[in-house]
Design a protein around this motif. Structure first.
Motif, PDB file in Angstrom:
ATOM      1  N   ARG A 149      38.057  39.563  26.513  1.00  0.00           N
ATOM      2  CA  ARG A 149      39.486  39.802  26.423  1.00  0.00           C
ATOM      3  C   ARG A 149      39.767  41.092  25.649  1.00  0.00           C
ATOM      4  NH1 ARG A 149      37.769  35.788  29.102  1.00  0.00           N
ATOM      5  NH2 ARG A 149      37.191  34.641  27.226  1.00  0.00           N
ATOM      6  N   GLY A 150      39.053  41.340  24.568  1.00  0.00           N
ATOM      7  CA  GLY A 150      39.310  42.523  23.773  1.00  0.00           C
ATOM      8  C   GLY A 150      38.922  43.815  24.464  1.00  0.00           C
ATOM      9  N   PHE A 151      37.650  43.952  24.808  1.00  0.00           N
ATOM     10  CA  PHE A 151      37.180  45.208  25.393  1.00  0.00           C
ATOM     11  C   PHE A 151      37.384  45.268  26.904  1.00  0.00           C
ATOM     12  CE2 PHE A 151      33.972  47.830  27.443  1.00  0.00           C
ATOM     13  CZ  PHE A 151      34.158  49.040  26.791  1.00  0.00           C
ATOM     14  N   LEU A 152      36.764  44.366  27.634  1.00  0.00           N
ATOM     15  CA  LEU A 152      36.734  44.454  29.097  1.00  0.00           C
ATOM     16  C   LEU A 152      38.132  44.481  29.695  1.00  0.00           C
ATOM     17  CD1 LEU A 152      35.052  44.499  31.686  1.00  0.00           C
ATOM     18  CD2 LEU A 152      35.007  41.991  31.618  1.00  0.00           C
ATOM     19  N   MET A 153      38.981  43.597  29.257  1.00  0.00           N
ATOM     20  CA  MET A 153      40.318  43.507  29.847  1.00  0.00           C
ATOM     21  C   MET A 153      41.125  44.776  29.593  1.00  0.00           C
ATOM     22  SD  MET A 153      43.064  40.446  29.458  1.00  0.00           S
ATOM     23  CE  MET A 153      44.802  40.782  29.669  1.00  0.00           C
ATOM     24  N   LEU A 174      42.031  51.523  33.407  1.00  0.00           N
ATOM     25  CA  LEU A 174      41.519  52.102  34.642  1.00  0.00           C
ATOM     26  C   LEU A 174      42.565  52.040  35.756  1.00  0.00           C
ATOM     27  CD1 LEU A 174      39.096  53.321  36.185  1.00  0.00           C
ATOM     28  CD2 LEU A 174      38.387  50.972  36.722  1.00  0.00           C
ATOM     29  N   PHE A 175      43.345  50.948  35.774  1.00  0.00           N
ATOM     30  CA  PHE A 175      44.353  50.751  36.822  1.00  0.00           C
ATOM     31  C   PHE A 175      45.770  51.022  36.315  1.00  0.00           C
ATOM     32  CE2 PHE A 175      40.774  48.195  38.288  1.00  0.00           C
ATOM     33  CZ  PHE A 175      40.728  48.516  39.637  1.00  0.00           C
ATOM     34  N   SER A 176      45.902  51.730  35.213  1.00  0.00           N
ATOM     35  CA  SER A 176      47.214  51.889  34.587  1.00  0.00           C
ATOM     36  C   SER A 176      48.200  52.718  35.414  1.00  0.00           C
ATOM     37  CB  SER A 176      47.066  52.515  33.193  1.00  0.00           C
ATOM     38  OG  SER A 176      46.483  53.804  33.284  1.00  0.00           O
ATOM     39  N   SER A 177      47.725  53.377  36.466  1.00  0.00           N
ATOM     40  CA  SER A 177      48.643  54.114  37.338  1.00  0.00           C
ATOM     41  C   SER A 177      49.365  53.186  38.307  1.00  0.00           C
ATOM     42  CB  SER A 177      47.890  55.186  38.131  1.00  0.00           C
ATOM     43  OG  SER A 177      46.917  54.600  38.975  1.00  0.00           O
ATOM     44  N   THR A 178      48.951  51.909  38.362  1.00  0.00           N
ATOM     45  CA  THR A 178      49.589  50.940  39.247  1.00  0.00           C
ATOM     46  C   THR A 178      50.593  50.101  38.465  1.00  0.00           C
ATOM     47  OG1 THR A 178      48.093  49.072  38.887  1.00  0.00           O
ATOM     48  CG2 THR A 178      47.375  50.781  40.438  1.00  0.00           C
ATOM     49  N   SER A 179      51.456  49.398  39.202  1.00  0.00           N
ATOM     50  CA  SER A 179      52.461  48.545  38.571  1.00  0.00           C
ATOM     51  C   SER A 179      51.892  47.197  38.146  1.00  0.00           C
ATOM     52  CB  SER A 179      53.631  48.308  39.538  1.00  0.00           C
ATOM     53  OG  SER A 179      54.234  49.528  39.906  1.00  0.00           O
ATOM     54  N   PHE A 180      50.673  46.890  38.602  1.00  0.00           N
ATOM     55  CA  PHE A 180      50.102  45.569  38.340  1.00  0.00           C
ATOM     56  C   PHE A 180      48.785  45.668  37.575  1.00  0.00           C
ATOM     57  CE2 PHE A 180      52.643  45.296  42.213  1.00  0.00           C
ATOM     58  CZ  PHE A 180      53.506  44.267  41.889  1.00  0.00           C
ATOM     59  N   ALA A 181      48.673  46.687  36.730  1.00  0.00           N
ATOM     60  CA  ALA A 181      47.429  46.911  36.001  1.00  0.00           C
ATOM     61  C   ALA A 181      47.033  45.702  35.151  1.00  0.00           C
ATOM     62  CB  ALA A 181      47.549  48.159  35.124  1.00  0.00           C
ATOM     63  N   THR A 182      48.004  45.103  34.473  1.00  0.00           N
ATOM     64  CA  THR A 182      47.703  43.963  33.601  1.00  0.00           C
ATOM     65  C   THR A 182      47.264  42.756  34.420  1.00  0.00           C
ATOM     66  OG1 THR A 182      49.330  44.751  31.988  1.00  0.00           O
ATOM     67  CG2 THR A 182      48.597  42.482  31.778  1.00  0.00           C
ATOM     68  N   VAL A 183      47.932  42.514  35.546  1.00  0.00           N
ATOM     69  CA  VAL A 183      47.547  41.397  36.418  1.00  0.00           C
ATOM     70  C   VAL A 183      46.126  41.600  36.941  1.00  0.00           C
ATOM     71  CG1 VAL A 183      48.066  40.198  38.574  1.00  0.00           C
ATOM     72  CG2 VAL A 183      49.930  40.927  37.082  1.00  0.00           C
ATOM     73  N   ILE A 184      45.840  42.815  37.385  1.00  0.00           N
ATOM     74  CA  ILE A 184      44.489  43.128  37.886  1.00  0.00           C
ATOM     75  C   ILE A 184      43.466  42.908  36.793  1.00  0.00           C
ATOM     76  CG2 ILE A 184      42.991  44.984  38.736  1.00  0.00           C
ATOM     77  CD1 ILE A 184      45.504  46.201  40.061  1.00  0.00           C
ATOM     78  N   VAL A 188      43.641  40.949  34.092  1.00  0.00           N
ATOM     79  CA  VAL A 188      43.492  39.518  33.782  1.00  0.00           C
ATOM     80  C   VAL A 188      42.597  38.839  34.822  1.00  0.00           C
ATOM     81  CG1 VAL A 188      44.708  37.308  33.669  1.00  0.00           C
ATOM     82  CG2 VAL A 188      45.650  39.313  32.504  1.00  0.00           C
ATOM     83  N   ILE A 189      42.848  39.126  36.093  1.00  0.00           N
ATOM     84  CA  ILE A 189      42.090  38.475  37.170  1.00  0.00           C
ATOM     85  C   ILE A 189      40.639  38.945  37.198  1.00  0.00           C
ATOM     86  CG2 ILE A 189      41.882  38.252  39.677  1.00  0.00           C
ATOM     87  CD1 ILE A 189      44.956  38.380  39.807  1.00  0.00           C
ATOM     88  N   LEU A 190      40.412  40.247  37.090  1.00  0.00           N
ATOM     89  CA  LEU A 190      39.048  40.766  37.162  1.00  0.00           C
ATOM     90  C   LEU A 190      38.193  40.318  35.990  1.00  0.00           C
ATOM     91  CD1 LEU A 190      39.366  44.423  38.539  1.00  0.00           C
ATOM     92  CD2 LEU A 190      38.538  42.374  39.702  1.00  0.00           C
ATOM     93  N   ILE A 250      39.025  29.215  32.670  1.00  0.00           N
ATOM     94  CA  ILE A 250      39.149  29.363  31.216  1.00  0.00           C
ATOM     95  C   ILE A 250      39.439  30.818  30.859  1.00  0.00           C
ATOM     96  CG2 ILE A 250      37.910  29.207  29.016  1.00  0.00           C
ATOM     97  CD1 ILE A 250      36.340  26.853  30.223  1.00  0.00           C
ATOM     98  N   GLY A 251      38.700  31.744  31.485  1.00  0.00           N
ATOM     99  CA  GLY A 251      38.925  33.161  31.243  1.00  0.00           C
ATOM    100  C   GLY A 251      40.310  33.609  31.673  1.00  0.00           C
ATOM    101  N   LEU A 252      40.809  33.016  32.756  1.00  0.00           N
ATOM    102  CA  LEU A 252      42.146  33.363  33.255  1.00  0.00           C
ATOM    103  C   LEU A 252      43.222  32.934  32.258  1.00  0.00           C
ATOM    104  CD1 LEU A 252      43.671  34.532  35.741  1.00  0.00           C
ATOM    105  CD2 LEU A 252      43.845  32.183  36.586  1.00  0.00           C
ATOM    106  N   VAL A 253      43.108  31.710  31.766  1.00  0.00           N
ATOM    107  CA  VAL A 253      44.075  31.213  30.778  1.00  0.00           C
ATOM    108  C   VAL A 253      44.018  32.056  29.507  1.00  0.00           C
ATOM    109  CG1 VAL A 253      44.715  29.260  29.310  1.00  0.00           C
ATOM    110  CG2 VAL A 253      44.028  28.852  31.675  1.00  0.00           C
ATOM    111  N   MET A 254      42.805  32.364  29.058  1.00  0.00           N
ATOM    112  CA  MET A 254      42.654  33.175  27.854  1.00  0.00           C
ATOM    113  C   MET A 254      43.241  34.570  28.049  1.00  0.00           C
ATOM    114  SD  MET A 254      41.151  31.350  25.491  1.00  0.00           S
ATOM    115  CE  MET A 254      40.132  29.877  25.297  1.00  0.00           C
ATOM    116  N   GLY A 255      43.021  35.145  29.228  1.00  0.00           N
ATOM    117  CA  GLY A 255      43.552  36.474  29.505  1.00  0.00           C
ATOM    118  C   GLY A 255      45.069  36.502  29.510  1.00  0.00           C
ATOM    119  N   ILE A 256      45.685  35.502  30.148  1.00  0.00           N
ATOM    120  CA  ILE A 256      47.149  35.411  30.165  1.00  0.00           C
ATOM    121  C   ILE A 256      47.684  35.221  28.754  1.00  0.00           C
ATOM    122  CG2 ILE A 256      49.101  34.004  30.936  1.00  0.00           C
ATOM    123  CD1 ILE A 256      47.477  33.408  33.487  1.00  0.00           C
TER     124      ILE A 256
END
Length: 236
Positions: A153-157, A163-173, A175-177, A200-206
């Motif tokens: 959650r800290g580093f990878l996310m 990396l995807f910050s030019s898109t409107s859904f960078a945070t969603v991407i 969390v899922i990845l 578990i990772g999805l809940v933690m990411g959200i």
């Protein structure tokens, strides 16, 4: 989910730089798991894998002038609120896993068998009724739980998000990845176990995004979750 891109990492995004970091990080994350030292056991190997990955993450953070405090390893403002958020995360995790177990039979495809019970014996030893062994290994389980939150959650996310910050859904991407990588890393296949861990990772990411990107509520929830799992193996 809040889709606003955090400025935690940097104001001007170096996409090639963050892609380079992720390639190094993810490659090492999986390649280091090919090195297994039988004589020291699974827990020691697991900590070796995590600390190796932690070194890589810290190295790339230093290059980008980012600290762990900026990624969420900072003192909580209110202890009771932190514990309350941890309880919410735990409840959400358990409800999500219960829902998955109910819906699994409705999936239009079959999943690999869940061999987590059998593999747990080979990894941690036979814990049934053995409280002495439980108290011997639980500090290392808690340490590994903390490391997973720092790294996934800290580093990878955050790095995927940038990396995807030019898109409107960078945070969603992101969390899922990170959840998909988290789940796959625990079984290296597409199975009931990988999906369970991925949930578990999805809940933690959200939760990381929704509750102010402070890692401590996630660390506490993760430690309690893993402790409960280990206690269940003692009293089962």
């Amino acid at each position: 989910m809040n889709l606003n891109i955090t400025n935690t990492v940097s104001k001007s995004t170096n996409y090639k730089g963050f892609l380079f970091d992720l390639i190094i990080y993810i490659s090492i994350m999986f390649l280091v798991r090919e090195i297994y030292i039988p004589k020291v056991g699974f827990i020691a190997n697991g900590l070796y894998w995590s600390f190796t990955t932690l070194i890589i993450a810290t190295w790339r953070m230093k290059v980008r002038n980012v600290t762990w405090k900026e990624l969420g390893l900072r003192k909580p403002e209110n202890l009771w609120r932190t514990l309350g958020v941890s309880s919410i995360i735990l409840a959400a995790t358990m409800l999500s896993l219960i829902a998955f177990n109910i819906l699994i039979d409705l999936l239009p495809f079959s999943l690999g068998a869940d061999t987590s019970s059998e593999s747990a014996v080979s990894k941690f030893g036979n814990l049934k009724g053995n409280w002495g062994h439980f108290f011997l290994i639980i500090p290392f389980i808690l340490l590994e739980s903390m490391l997973e939150e720092l790294l996934d959650r800290g580093f990878l996310m955050n790095w995927i998000e940038k990396l995807f910050s030019s898109t409107s859904f960078a945070t969603v991407i992101a969390v899922i990845l990170q959840a998909a990588i988290f789940g796959f890393r625990h079984s290296n296949d597409f199975s009931e176990r990988s999906i369970t861990v991925g949930i578990i990772g999805l809940v933690m990411g959200i939760a990381y995004v929704k509750f102010g990107r402070n890692l401590w509520p996630l660390i506490i929830a993760h430690c309690v979750l893993n402790s409960g799992s280990m206690i269940g193996r003692v009293i089962d």
